[in-house]
Structure formats: C-alpha cells, structure tokens
Design a protein around this motif. Structure first.
Motif, mmCIF file in Angstrom:
data_model
loop_
_atom_site.group_PDB
_atom_site.id
_atom_site.type_symbol
_atom_site.label_atom_id
_atom_site.label_comp_id
_atom_site.label_asym_id
_atom_site.label_seq_id
_atom_site.Cartn_x
_atom_site.Cartn_y
_atom_site.Cartn_z
ATOM 1 N N ALA A 62 0.830 -1.206 0.000
ATOM 2 C CA ALA A 62 0.000 0.000 0.000
ATOM 3 C C ALA A 62 0.865 1.257 0.000
ATOM 4 C CB ALA A 62 -0.930 0.001 1.209
ATOM 5 N N ARG A 117 -10.745 -5.479 0.966
ATOM 6 C CA ARG A 117 -10.827 -6.471 -0.114
ATOM 7 C C ARG A 117 -10.212 -7.798 0.304
ATOM 8 N NH1 ARG A 117 -7.706 -4.858 -4.416
ATOM 9 N NH2 ARG A 117 -6.920 -2.977 -3.411
ATOM 10 N N ALA A 132 -15.130 1.500 4.924
ATOM 11 C CA ALA A 132 -15.032 0.910 3.593
ATOM 12 C C ALA A 132 -15.684 -0.466 3.640
ATOM 13 C CB ALA A 132 -13.573 0.795 3.166
ATOM 14 N N ILE A 141 -6.532 0.869 3.623
ATOM 15 C CA ILE A 141 -7.918 0.521 3.952
ATOM 16 C C ILE A 141 -8.552 -0.252 2.802
ATOM 17 C CG2 ILE A 141 -10.195 1.426 4.509
ATOM 18 C CD1 ILE A 141 -8.148 1.720 6.751
ATOM 19 N N SER A 142 -8.344 0.211 1.574
ATOM 20 C CA SER A 142 -8.911 -0.460 0.407
ATOM 21 C C SER A 142 -8.406 -1.894 0.288
ATOM 22 C CB SER A 142 -8.575 0.321 -0.866
ATOM 23 O OG SER A 142 -9.017 -0.360 -2.015
ATOM 24 N N ARG A 143 -7.102 -2.072 0.461
ATOM 25 C CA ARG A 143 -6.533 -3.413 0.377
ATOM 26 C C ARG A 143 -7.036 -4.300 1.525
ATOM 27 N NH1 ARG A 143 -1.135 -3.991 -2.353
ATOM 28 N NH2 ARG A 143 -0.942 -2.237 -3.777
ATOM 29 N N ALA A 145 -16.563 -4.154 1.356
ATOM 30 C CA ALA A 145 -16.277 -4.998 0.185
ATOM 31 C C ALA A 145 -16.907 -6.366 0.403
ATOM 32 C CB ALA A 145 -14.773 -5.138 -0.038
ATOM 33 N N TYR A 168 -12.076 3.556 8.976
ATOM 34 C CA TYR A 168 -10.866 4.363 8.894
ATOM 35 C C TYR A 168 -10.422 4.733 10.312
ATOM 36 C CZ TYR A 168 -10.729 5.246 3.846
ATOM 37 O OH TYR A 168 -10.592 5.118 2.488
ATOM 38 N N ASP A 213 -5.416 5.472 2.412
ATOM 39 C CA ASP A 213 -6.570 5.040 1.628
ATOM 40 C C ASP A 213 -6.300 3.693 0.973
ATOM 41 O OD1 ASP A 213 -8.314 7.132 2.148
ATOM 42 O OD2 ASP A 213 -7.484 8.384 0.569
ATOM 43 N N ASP A 214 -5.084 3.499 0.501
ATOM 44 C CA ASP A 214 -4.723 2.226 -0.132
ATOM 45 C C ASP A 214 -4.681 1.102 0.898
ATOM 46 O OD1 ASP A 214 -4.095 0.575 -2.225
ATOM 47 O OD2 ASP A 214 -1.977 1.133 -2.318
#
Length: 338
Positions: free
Chosen positions: A98, A110, A230, A105-107, A232, A124, A102-103
C-alpha cells in the motif's frame, strides 16, 4: 456440559457449516471418531436439543445448531484455525504494498472479503483518537484556500476556504508556520484551545484570512460525521441468500448505512480480542440471521479503528476469527511503522 456432548455439538456445527445440510446421528458416527455408539450419540443429541443448543428444522430431518449452540461452540474454542505460512506471507505482502492510508484501507477490506468469503467492513482510523501531524495551506487562486489536515495515522482531511480577497504568499507562509508550531503533535481535543486565539496574533488586515482558516480547521476536528468506513464483498452474501430468507434485505440496507456499520463494528477504546456476535445478540433490527466478527486495530494497546466481517450464522467461525485477527495485526504493524 460434559466433554462428550461438547464434541457432539462441535461435530454438528462443523458438519452443518461444511454441508449446509441438517446433521443426523449416522453422519456423526461415519465422519467423526467419537468413540461411542450411535445410541449414545442419539441420546446426546436429544439432550442438546432439550437444552436449546440444536434444533430439528422439520420432522425426520437431522439437527442444526441454534444461536445458543453456535455461542457455546465459539466460547469453547480451544484455538482458532491457524493460517498457513503461505497465507500469512500473502497477507503481509499484499498490505505492505500500500502507498498511503486510503490504499491500506482499500486493500484491507478487499483482503478480508476474499479470505472469509463474507462481507467485510473496515473503519478508517478515527479522528477522535488521532493526533495532528501537519497542517498544510495551499492557495487555489481566486481567493480560495485549501486547508489540509494530516494525522499521525496518515489520514488526510481537506477543506476549501472561500476568502474575501487573495492572501499574500508571505501571510500563508507565516500562518502555516505558526499553526503547525501550535498544533503539531496534539490530540484533537487539545487543538481548539490553541487555535481560538490565533487571529489576535496577526495584523488587523490579515485576521479575516486567519479566522477563516482557524474556523475551517476547527470544523474538521469537531464534526461528528467524520467517521468513515469501507465495505467490500457484498456480493458474497448472495451465496447465502436462502439462509437469510427475509433477513438479507435489512443486512444489505445496513451495509449502506455508515452509522449502522459503525455501531455493528463497535467502538473499542483499546486493542481487543476478536469479538463474535451471533444472531439475536445483534441489537440492530433485522440482523437475527447474521453473525458479526470484529476486532480493533492500532499500534500497541491503542485502538484507532475497527474491522470485521458480516455473514450468516452458519459460518466457519474458527477460520473467520483467525483471518480477522491476523489482518488486524498486520494493519496495526503497518500503521505503527508509519
């Protein structure tokens, strides 16, 4: 409850999770080395049913665990299912790639959805538990100014200030320096008292600019709508649609409401063990067919946020708890390193 009945309950839970079919005594004898006769197992199953740990969905069917049965199974777990060395390496490699918060959290969200095949939710890092790392002021032209707040966790909040006139670069430089000298390293609760008198330290003609920046910064700190999550893996729930029956719609609605998700995740004040809430234990209306596995993350004993997964009560609890706990530990290490 004696150990043998616990073993029978464990076997019923594991078989039902694996097969999606009610479990009969013959299947238990065939699949598990319980060391007793079929008659004994039937007696144990009758006792478990009388005590509310299993139930018979319809006549002549096998048994399925109840919420109470799942609860006892989770509470008596001697260990969660360990992740393989390859899984641990994959988690670490994926998260360490990451580039910013933000990356991360996104990773993370997912990865959780992929590992557990459930719906995953990651909060977050909470602003209320963060400290100020830096405040940046960027002129946008046409009397507009961008105020950028950067926290110790790497979270970035941005607000645009509309000013009566274009500020001089020298004023912005001076304001930036004084502002960071005042608030860098402070927790959010301590910032307001430092900033409120800042305009009075500048020349009268500059105070409208300083006041605009100060007010915008304070709004960023005190607004309660700043908690972000977030999500997913919502599509994973379609695999369990028949198990939710009418309960799938409220679960999908909950996944769209951040306030509800934050309540489901819980507001842990320190790093905590993995928590499992099963069926009726979820206070949110419409989630009686749902289990939620959550934990807090953050360096040391500090909790910056929470993460977890939501799915049907018929879930692989040992594997899910292991995945949630492992991902939280790796996220905590990454944030601590930053």
């Amino acid at each position: 409850m004696d150990d043998r009945k616990l073993e029978v309950l464990r076997a019923i839970v594991e078989d039902y999770v694996a097969t999606q079919e009610p479990v009969g005594s013959k299947a238990l004898v065939d699949r598990h080395q319980l060391g007793v006769s079929s008659a004994t197992i039937r007696n144990d199953m009758a006792t478990l049913e009388d005590e509310g740990y299993i139930t018979q969905p319809h006549t002549s069917a096998g048994r399925v665990p109840t919420d109470k049965g799942y609860r006892l199974f989770v509470d008596r777990l001697s260990k969660v299912k360990p992740l393989s060395a390859a899984e641990r390496r994959a988690i670490r490699s994926f998260l360490e790639g990451a580039v910013d918060l933000d990356d991360v959290i996104s990773r993370t969200v997912r990865l959780l959805a992929q590992l557990t095949r459930q719906a995953a939710v990651v909060q977050y890092p909470s602003l209320t538990r963060s400290t100020v790392r830096h405040v940046e002021l960027v002129g946008l032209g046409q009397a507009r100014l961008l105020v950028v707040l950067i926290t110790d966790t790497g979270r970035v909040e941005q607000r645009v200030v509309e000013l009566p006139a274009e500020p001089e670069d020298s004023l912005l430089g001076d304001l930036r320096a004084r502002l960071n000298a005042l608030v860098a390293g402070l927790d959010f609760a301590s910032v307001a008292s430092k900033v409120v008198d800042l305009p009075s330290q500048f020349a009268h003609e500059d105070r409208h600019v300083v006041s605009g920046v100060a007010v915008t910064l304070l709004e960023s700190l005190v607004e309660r709508g700043e908690e972000r999550v977030a999500v997913a893996g919502t599509a994973n729930l379609a695999r369990y649609g028949h198990e939710f029956d009418t309960e799938l719609e409220p679960l999908l609605s909950a996944l769209e409401e951040h306030v509800v998700l934050l309540r489901l995740l819980g507001q842990a004040s320190h790093a905590s063990p993995v928590t499992v809430r099963i069926g009726q234990e979820n206070a949110t209306s419409g989630l009686s067919a749902t289990s939620i596995v959550t934990t807090a993350y953050g360096p040391g004993d500090q909790a910056l946020g929470s993460l977890g997964v939501l799915g049907p009560t018929r879930m692989d609890y040992p594997g899910t708890m292991a995945a949630v706990g492992a991902v939280a530990r790796y996220v905590s290490q990454i944030l601590d390193a930053n």
